[in-house]
Motif scaffolding. Sequence first.
Motif, mmCIF file in Angstrom:
data_model
loop_
_atom_site.group_PDB
_atom_site.id
_atom_site.type_symbol
_atom_site.label_atom_id
_atom_site.label_comp_id
_atom_site.label_asym_id
_atom_site.label_seq_id
_atom_site.Cartn_x
_atom_site.Cartn_y
_atom_site.Cartn_z
ATOM 1 N N UNK A 9 -60.249 -36.324 0.667
ATOM 2 C CA UNK A 9 -61.313 -37.265 0.316
ATOM 3 C C UNK A 9 -62.358 -36.613 -0.568
ATOM 4 N N UNK A 10 -62.733 -35.382 -0.266
ATOM 5 C CA UNK A 10 -63.640 -34.621 -1.128
ATOM 6 C C UNK A 10 -63.028 -33.258 -1.348
ATOM 7 N N UNK A 11 -62.893 -32.865 -2.579
ATOM 8 C CA UNK A 11 -62.271 -31.583 -2.877
ATOM 9 C C UNK A 11 -63.336 -30.493 -2.922
ATOM 10 N N UNK A 12 -64.084 -30.389 -1.830
ATOM 11 C CA UNK A 12 -65.127 -29.385 -1.696
ATOM 12 C C UNK A 12 -64.499 -28.099 -1.185
ATOM 13 N N UNK A 13 -65.339 -27.157 -0.733
ATOM 14 C CA UNK A 13 -64.820 -25.879 -0.235
ATOM 15 C C UNK A 13 -63.820 -26.094 0.894
ATOM 16 N N UNK A 14 -64.035 -27.156 1.673
ATOM 17 C CA UNK A 14 -63.129 -27.440 2.782
ATOM 18 C C UNK A 14 -61.698 -27.638 2.310
ATOM 19 N N UNK A 15 -61.524 -28.151 1.088
ATOM 20 C CA UNK A 15 -60.208 -28.506 0.595
ATOM 21 C C UNK A 15 -59.677 -27.552 -0.465
ATOM 22 N N UNK A 16 -60.379 -26.474 -0.760
ATOM 23 C CA UNK A 16 -59.999 -25.663 -1.909
ATOM 24 C C UNK A 16 -58.677 -24.930 -1.744
ATOM 25 N N UNK A 17 -58.176 -24.859 -0.534
ATOM 26 C CA UNK A 17 -56.850 -24.273 -0.350
ATOM 27 C C UNK A 17 -55.797 -25.362 -0.182
ATOM 28 N N UNK A 18 -56.200 -26.610 -0.289
ATOM 29 C CA UNK A 18 -55.285 -27.713 -0.037
ATOM 30 C C UNK A 18 -54.477 -28.064 -1.274
ATOM 31 N N UNK A 19 -53.393 -28.803 -1.035
ATOM 32 C CA UNK A 19 -52.553 -29.269 -2.133
ATOM 33 C C UNK A 19 -53.334 -30.206 -3.044
ATOM 34 N N UNK A 20 -54.258 -30.974 -2.462
ATOM 35 C CA UNK A 20 -55.051 -31.895 -3.275
ATOM 36 C C UNK A 20 -55.827 -31.142 -4.342
ATOM 37 N N UNK A 21 -56.440 -30.044 -3.960
ATOM 38 C CA UNK A 21 -57.227 -29.273 -4.915
ATOM 39 C C UNK A 21 -56.317 -28.674 -5.992
ATOM 40 N N UNK A 22 -55.186 -28.149 -5.569
ATOM 41 C CA UNK A 22 -54.238 -27.581 -6.527
ATOM 42 C C UNK A 22 -53.749 -28.658 -7.494
ATOM 43 N N UNK A 23 -53.508 -29.858 -6.953
ATOM 44 C CA UNK A 23 -53.043 -30.961 -7.787
ATOM 45 C C UNK A 23 -54.001 -31.237 -8.922
ATOM 46 N N UNK A 24 -55.284 -31.384 -8.598
ATOM 47 C CA UNK A 24 -56.263 -31.757 -9.613
ATOM 48 C C UNK A 24 -56.587 -30.596 -10.525
ATOM 49 N N UNK A 72 -60.818 -32.539 -17.044
ATOM 50 C CA UNK A 72 -60.240 -32.220 -15.730
ATOM 51 C C UNK A 72 -60.607 -30.799 -15.319
ATOM 52 N N UNK A 73 -60.397 -29.861 -16.205
ATOM 53 C CA UNK A 73 -60.600 -28.439 -15.868
ATOM 54 C C UNK A 73 -62.051 -28.109 -15.554
ATOM 55 N N UNK A 74 -62.981 -28.844 -16.154
ATOM 56 C CA UNK A 74 -64.409 -28.527 -15.982
ATOM 57 C C UNK A 74 -65.129 -29.528 -15.088
ATOM 58 N N UNK A 75 -64.353 -30.353 -14.369
ATOM 59 C CA UNK A 75 -64.915 -31.276 -13.377
ATOM 60 C C UNK A 75 -65.966 -32.212 -13.977
ATOM 61 N N UNK A 76 -65.648 -32.771 -15.138
ATOM 62 C CA UNK A 76 -66.551 -33.721 -15.770
ATOM 63 C C UNK A 76 -66.563 -35.055 -15.015
ATOM 64 N N UNK A 77 -67.580 -35.884 -15.239
ATOM 65 C CA UNK A 77 -67.628 -37.202 -14.589
ATOM 66 C C UNK A 77 -66.465 -38.096 -15.009
ATOM 67 N N UNK A 78 -66.038 -38.955 -14.097
ATOM 68 C CA UNK A 78 -65.045 -39.970 -14.398
ATOM 69 C C UNK A 78 -65.715 -41.037 -15.281
ATOM 70 N N UNK A 79 -65.081 -41.406 -16.380
ATOM 71 C CA UNK A 79 -65.662 -42.324 -17.364
ATOM 72 C C UNK A 79 -65.012 -43.703 -17.288
ATOM 73 N N UNK A 80 -65.721 -44.747 -17.691
ATOM 74 C CA UNK A 80 -65.115 -46.088 -17.739
ATOM 75 C C UNK A 80 -63.971 -46.142 -18.756
#
Length: 442
Positions: A9-24, A72-80
């Motif tokens: 749900x949030x790719x914060x420090x809690x998720x940084x070893x998760x597949x979700x974080x690796x995916x993004x 994606x690489x620099x965690x920019x805001x999602x745009x319309x």
Amino acid sequence: MAETTPIGALLSAKYKSSYAYVTVKDRLPVILSKIVDSLYRNKEKIHAQYGVEGSEELKTLIGKISKLRNEVQTNKPILPITDSDSDVGDWNDYLIEEKERSNGVQPSWFNNPWLYVECYMYRRIQEAVNLSRTLNQIDVFQESKEGTFFSSHEAVKVLLTFLDDSISNQKSIDDNILVKSALSKFLRFSLWGNKCDLSISAGFENSQKQSPVKTLEKLESNILVDNTEDIFNVLNQLKNKKEGPLEMDIILDNAGYEVLTDFCLAEFLLCSGFAKCVRFHGKNFPWFVSDVTRRDFEWTLNTMAASENSVCATFGKTWERRLADGSWKFTTHRFWTLPHDFNKMKTNSHNLYDQLASSDFLIFKGDLNYRKLVGDINWDMTTSFSKSIRDFHPAPVCALRAIKCDTVVGLNEGIAEKVAKEDPQWLINGNWGLICLSQNPS
């Protein structure tokens, strides 16, 4: 008790070893880089087809894909979304809702549900294509999809020969035991065909190299949920209740070898008397690298029909005739390329829900369809499949899925722990499978 938050749900420090974080953070930029490489590699071909204007637009398209990779690489805001397709309102309304769910913080690549941002990336790729004047019909994944099909040719021949033999034995298939055995095999071919997923391999070649028959034997113990017998019983009950063959829908996943396994399953269902019509659902535009579009569907049949291999040519021509006589149908709907999970279909796209409700049996293929069925929610893994799909139940729902992310339901107690000890990567490597059925909402 199940948590109702999305996986990652949030790719914060809690998720940084998760597949979700690796995916993004890692896999998505690789996919975008491969698009750029493919476009560069085919620039002469594009110039020959589209002329000088196409060559100039190619530079712009490459620039937009490269810019998206940087976002994606620099965690920019999602745009319309800014093109003029009919789904723009849905995407931009969803962005507003995500901002509200984030307490007013603008959504960004690392900080929002990964199912959303992954879907959003493919819509942004299509936006770049849509905004072109001469290249607005190009499929940036075409080269990799066609390559995977051709590199699986030996497995395709084995599979089609097995299908041909099964159909030739049609007289003995009236025996229920033999029918159930054959159904089991074709469900498994379709299940393990889902291992050939170019979005999971970040667009790198991921074809079927082994004999599909040997694959069934090798991976049989890796099916963690197996509702094959229940599926057979439901199909028989429906057939007897209707006093005739059924109408079925297959919601497709990947092109290449996998869609061939789905074609074989459909052909078996027709030839065994279970179905009189199979409706295939594909994507409106290129999606998750290798998902089936109308062009992929028709290209596969045309390529098979023109093959020098007799069994490929025979089935290619047979399936072209099925499209012509209506026993096969291909359809698309914009809902399949929205970020919504399927529990939102009844209100968001009621016409599609009504179409599915007119079917006797639904087969959902692959990891993304599974994630959208269960809401990408962090369910306890022993939660029943029927409970996890919540209010989505237009007809009996079957899901065939090679596991490639960490949302799984329907397991018996202790299975997850046992498999994790045997294979620590079991949730992401596609080597473990599910054959699930939900007959009624729980």
